[in-house]
Motif scaffolding. Structure first.
Motif, PDB file in Angstrom:
ATOM      1  N   GLU A 122      -7.820  -1.326  46.450  1.00  0.00           N
ATOM      2  CA  GLU A 122      -8.617  -1.429  47.676  1.00  0.00           C
ATOM      3  C   GLU A 122      -8.342  -2.715  48.463  1.00  0.00           C
ATOM      4  OE1 GLU A 122     -13.252  -1.137  49.092  1.00  0.00           O
ATOM      5  OE2 GLU A 122     -12.721  -0.479  47.073  1.00  0.00           O
ATOM      6  N   ASP A 123      -8.292  -3.846  47.775  1.00  0.00           N
ATOM      7  CA  ASP A 123      -8.057  -5.116  48.462  1.00  0.00           C
ATOM      8  C   ASP A 123      -6.647  -5.639  48.167  1.00  0.00           C
ATOM      9  OD1 ASP A 123      -8.487  -5.601  45.810  1.00  0.00           O
ATOM     10  OD2 ASP A 123      -9.607  -7.470  46.098  1.00  0.00           O
ATOM     11  N   GLY A 124      -5.693  -4.699  48.141  1.00  0.00           N
ATOM     12  CA  GLY A 124      -4.319  -5.035  47.750  1.00  0.00           C
ATOM     13  C   GLY A 124      -3.664  -6.103  48.612  1.00  0.00           C
ATOM     14  N   VAL A 125      -3.953  -6.098  49.921  1.00  0.00           N
ATOM     15  CA  VAL A 125      -3.334  -7.070  50.824  1.00  0.00           C
ATOM     16  C   VAL A 125      -3.814  -8.478  50.492  1.00  0.00           C
ATOM     17  CG1 VAL A 125      -3.174  -7.847  53.232  1.00  0.00           C
ATOM     18  CG2 VAL A 125      -2.922  -5.417  52.691  1.00  0.00           C
ATOM     19  N   SER A 126      -5.125  -8.658  50.391  1.00  0.00           N
ATOM     20  CA  SER A 126      -5.637 -10.007  50.081  1.00  0.00           C
ATOM     21  C   SER A 126      -5.274 -10.426  48.658  1.00  0.00           C
ATOM     22  CB  SER A 126      -7.150 -10.087  50.297  1.00  0.00           C
ATOM     23  OG  SER A 126      -7.814  -9.129  49.531  1.00  0.00           O
ATOM     24  N   GLN A 127      -5.187  -9.434  47.724  1.00  0.00           N
ATOM     25  CA  GLN A 127      -4.847  -9.759  46.336  1.00  0.00           C
ATOM     26  C   GLN A 127      -3.393 -10.222  46.202  1.00  0.00           C
ATOM     27  OE1 GLN A 127      -7.219  -9.801  43.726  1.00  0.00           O
ATOM     28  NE2 GLN A 127      -5.527 -10.956  42.840  1.00  0.00           N
ATOM     29  N   VAL A 128      -2.480  -9.572  46.923  1.00  0.00           N
ATOM     30  CA  VAL A 128      -1.068  -9.964  46.828  1.00  0.00           C
ATOM     31  C   VAL A 128      -0.865 -11.362  47.431  1.00  0.00           C
ATOM     32  CG1 VAL A 128      -0.103  -8.979  48.984  1.00  0.00           C
ATOM     33  CG2 VAL A 128       1.291  -9.072  46.921  1.00  0.00           C
ATOM     34  N   ILE A 129      -1.602 -11.659  48.497  1.00  0.00           N
ATOM     35  CA  ILE A 129      -1.516 -12.993  49.109  1.00  0.00           C
ATOM     36  C   ILE A 129      -2.045 -14.045  48.133  1.00  0.00           C
ATOM     37  CG2 ILE A 129      -2.412 -14.464  50.970  1.00  0.00           C
ATOM     38  CD1 ILE A 129      -2.409 -11.855  52.724  1.00  0.00           C
ATOM     39  N   LYS A 130      -3.163 -13.732  47.495  1.00  0.00           N
ATOM     40  CA  LYS A 130      -3.761 -14.639  46.502  1.00  0.00           C
ATOM     41  C   LYS A 130      -2.785 -14.909  45.357  1.00  0.00           C
ATOM     42  CE  LYS A 130      -7.883 -14.966  43.565  1.00  0.00           C
ATOM     43  NZ  LYS A 130      -9.044 -14.210  43.050  1.00  0.00           N
ATOM     44  N   ASP A 131      -2.124 -13.850  44.876  1.00  0.00           N
ATOM     45  CA  ASP A 131      -1.179 -13.998  43.762  1.00  0.00           C
ATOM     46  C   ASP A 131       0.089 -14.740  44.184  1.00  0.00           C
ATOM     47  OD1 ASP A 131      -3.024 -12.739  42.183  1.00  0.00           O
ATOM     48  OD2 ASP A 131      -1.949 -10.832  42.043  1.00  0.00           O
ATOM     49  N   LEU A 132       0.548 -14.492  45.409  1.00  0.00           N
ATOM     50  CA  LEU A 132       1.706 -15.236  45.928  1.00  0.00           C
ATOM     51  C   LEU A 132       1.384 -16.729  45.973  1.00  0.00           C
ATOM     52  CD1 LEU A 132       2.861 -12.912  48.864  1.00  0.00           C
ATOM     53  CD2 LEU A 132       4.254 -13.527  46.884  1.00  0.00           C
ATOM     54  N   ASN A 133       0.208 -17.067  46.496  1.00  0.00           N
ATOM     55  CA  ASN A 133      -0.216 -18.472  46.552  1.00  0.00           C
ATOM     56  C   ASN A 133      -0.271 -19.089  45.162  1.00  0.00           C
ATOM     57  OD1 ASN A 133      -2.617 -18.171  49.324  1.00  0.00           O
ATOM     58  ND2 ASN A 133      -0.402 -18.314  49.320  1.00  0.00           N
ATOM     59  N   ALA A 134      -0.797 -18.329  44.186  1.00  0.00           N
ATOM     60  CA  ALA A 134      -0.962 -18.847  42.817  1.00  0.00           C
ATOM     61  C   ALA A 134       0.380 -19.174  42.166  1.00  0.00           C
ATOM     62  CB  ALA A 134      -1.723 -17.834  41.967  1.00  0.00           C
ATOM     63  N   MET A 135       1.449 -18.493  42.603  1.00  0.00           N
ATOM     64  CA  MET A 135       2.774 -18.781  42.027  1.00  0.00           C
ATOM     65  C   MET A 135       3.605 -19.702  42.922  1.00  0.00           C
ATOM     66  SD  MET A 135       4.329 -14.895  42.365  1.00  0.00           S
ATOM     67  CE  MET A 135       2.975 -14.230  41.416  1.00  0.00           C
ATOM     68  N   GLY A 136       2.929 -20.344  43.897  1.00  0.00           N
ATOM     69  CA  GLY A 136       3.599 -21.361  44.700  1.00  0.00           C
ATOM     70  C   GLY A 136       4.295 -20.870  45.942  1.00  0.00           C
ATOM     71  N   VAL A 137       3.978 -19.642  46.381  1.00  0.00           N
ATOM     72  CA  VAL A 137       4.558 -19.112  47.618  1.00  0.00           C
ATOM     73  C   VAL A 137       3.504 -19.180  48.718  1.00  0.00           C
ATOM     74  CG1 VAL A 137       5.624 -17.129  48.763  1.00  0.00           C
ATOM     75  CG2 VAL A 137       6.061 -17.545  46.323  1.00  0.00           C
ATOM     76  N   LYS A 138       3.822 -19.875  49.795  1.00  0.00           N
ATOM     77  CA  LYS A 138       2.897 -19.956  50.931  1.00  0.00           C
ATOM     78  C   LYS A 138       3.024 -18.686  51.772  1.00  0.00           C
ATOM     79  CE  LYS A 138       3.149 -25.012  51.223  1.00  0.00           C
ATOM     80  NZ  LYS A 138       3.092 -26.172  52.136  1.00  0.00           N
ATOM     81  N   PHE A 139       1.888 -18.212  52.281  1.00  0.00           N
ATOM     82  CA  PHE A 139       1.915 -17.014  53.133  1.00  0.00           C
ATOM     83  C   PHE A 139       1.027 -17.273  54.340  1.00  0.00           C
ATOM     84  CE2 PHE A 139       0.126 -13.160  54.827  1.00  0.00           C
ATOM     85  CZ  PHE A 139       1.219 -12.310  54.907  1.00  0.00           C
ATOM     86  N   LEU A 140       1.540 -16.919  55.530  1.00  0.00           N
ATOM     87  CA  LEU A 140       0.694 -17.020  56.715  1.00  0.00           C
ATOM     88  C   LEU A 140       1.050 -15.954  57.730  1.00  0.00           C
ATOM     89  CD1 LEU A 140       2.348 -19.169  59.125  1.00  0.00           C
ATOM     90  CD2 LEU A 140       2.202 -20.423  57.008  1.00  0.00           C
ATOM     91  N   VAL A 141       0.081 -15.645  58.584  1.00  0.00           N
ATOM     92  CA  VAL A 141       0.274 -14.678  59.664  1.00  0.00           C
ATOM     93  C   VAL A 141       0.306 -15.470  60.964  1.00  0.00           C
ATOM     94  CG1 VAL A 141      -0.649 -12.650  60.857  1.00  0.00           C
ATOM     95  CG2 VAL A 141      -0.972 -12.892  58.387  1.00  0.00           C
ATOM     96  N   LEU A 142       1.433 -15.376  61.664  1.00  0.00           N
ATOM     97  CA  LEU A 142       1.612 -16.087  62.932  1.00  0.00           C
ATOM     98  C   LEU A 142       2.236 -15.113  63.925  1.00  0.00           C
ATOM     99  CD1 LEU A 142       1.451 -19.062  64.174  1.00  0.00           C
ATOM    100  CD2 LEU A 142       3.902 -19.167  63.716  1.00  0.00           C
ATOM    101  N   SER A 143       1.506 -14.809  64.995  1.00  0.00           N
ATOM    102  CA  SER A 143       2.001 -13.798  65.934  1.00  0.00           C
ATOM    103  C   SER A 143       3.316 -14.220  66.583  1.00  0.00           C
ATOM    104  CB  SER A 143       0.943 -13.520  67.016  1.00  0.00           C
ATOM    105  OG  SER A 143       0.590 -14.711  67.686  1.00  0.00           O
ATOM    106  N   HIS A 144       4.119 -13.247  66.970  1.00  0.00           N
ATOM    107  CA  HIS A 144       5.423 -13.541  67.561  1.00  0.00           C
ATOM    108  C   HIS A 144       5.243 -14.027  69.001  1.00  0.00           C
ATOM    109  CE1 HIS A 144       4.619  -9.655  69.334  1.00  0.00           C
ATOM    110  NE2 HIS A 144       5.703  -9.742  70.071  1.00  0.00           N
TER     111      HIS A 144
END
Length: 290
Positions: A122-144
């Motif tokens: 259900e919350d797969g998008v926020s969960q994958v971002i959380k897990d990426l952050n936990a392993m040292g990968v920064k994630f952000l949304v920036l419009s083009h």
């Protein structure tokens, strides 16, 4: 005095036009990324803030050129290149404000192998971002920015990889494919050279070896071959039931399966549009940079 005023106005107009060739100042200001008034001094101020310089020096764009790897649109090609590099510099600035632990490449590799699992929770998008952050990968949304046609990007900030999504298409399937593509770049290409960066327009067919490798890896991550194989018997008369059956068998969210099949021309783009989902509303507020 009138001649001096006219000369000053001419100089001001010329300065603004020169800077506008490299960055859409009003659009950047409107997005709230940096503030500027409409004067030549305002344009210079925003330029200097973005490039962390005391003078307007366009040579910074030439220094970045060798690493540039965007898929360019032939329309407005020079604007596409220059505005994309401006967008990249802004993304770099925003990425510095994201705090994550030390990068663990092995964990990212493991996440890539189970990326499709996130699509069905259900919350797969926020969960994958959380897990990426936990392993040292920064994630952000920036419009083009206008004329850039960018879907995503990746680069290193210090020792941490950064993945940026533009949400140019506000679609869940587009998010998962772009994310898989950028993860592929990080795993295959970025680690070899931390100075490189990839700015991707995924609409454009790119024949470079690097982009083909990233596409191939992304398709493997998203189980594209299995999706196509399961769908072959239903080509030309693909139904709701077919979509749901494949989703259940492969444990992949239906809109992603549909998007993949439409991209590979196995299902008409007009069909089953009710399965398309928006993605912007699913992002945690702290990753949205505007």
């Amino acid at each position: 005095l009138n001649l001096q005023a006219e000369d000053s106005r001419e100089k001001s107009t010329k300065t603004k036009a020169e800077i506008r060739k490299y960055m859409p100042v009003l659009e950047i200001s409107k997005k709230g990324w940096f503030s500027s008034d409409n004067s030549a001094l305002g344009y210079e101020k925003i330029y200097n803030e973005i490039w962390d310089t005391n003078s307007v020096d366009f040579s910074v764009y030439d220094k970045l050129k060798p690493s540039y790897c965007a898929r360019q649109s032939k329309e407005n090609e020079e604007y596409t290149r220059l505005y994309s590099l401006t967008w990249y510099q802004i993304a770099r600035i925003f990425s510095r404000g994201v705090s994550v632990p030390q990068y663990d490449k092995k964990k990212l590799l493991n996440l890539s192998k189970k990326l499709t699992d996130y699509t069905i929770i259900e919350d797969g998008v926020s969960q994958v971002i959380k897990d990426l952050n936990a392993m040292g990968v920064k994630f952000l949304v920036l419009s083009h920015l206008s004329k850039t046609y960018l879907d995503g990007a990746c680069f290193f900030d210090g020792d941490n990889p950064v993945i940026v999504y533009t949400a140019r298409y506000d679609r869940l399937d587009n998010f998962w494919f772009t994310l898989a593509h950028e993860i592929a770049h990080v795993l295959l290409h970025l680690s070899r050279d931390k100075k490189r960066y990839y700015l991707d327009n995924l609409d454009s067919k790119n024949t470079s070896v690097i982009e083909k490798e990233a596409d191939s890896k992304a398709e493997k991550i998203l189980k594209v071959n299995e999706i196509i194989e399961y769908s072959k018997p239903f080509k030309n008369y693909f139904t709701d039931n077919n979509l749901r059956d494949i989703s259940d068998k492969l444990r992949i969210e239906p809109s992603l399966i549909l998007g993949i099949l439409q991209y590979h021309k196995m299902v008409d783009y007009r069909k089953l549009s009710r399965y398309k989902k928006k993605v912007k509303e699913l992002f945690p507020e702290n990753v949205m940079m505007g």
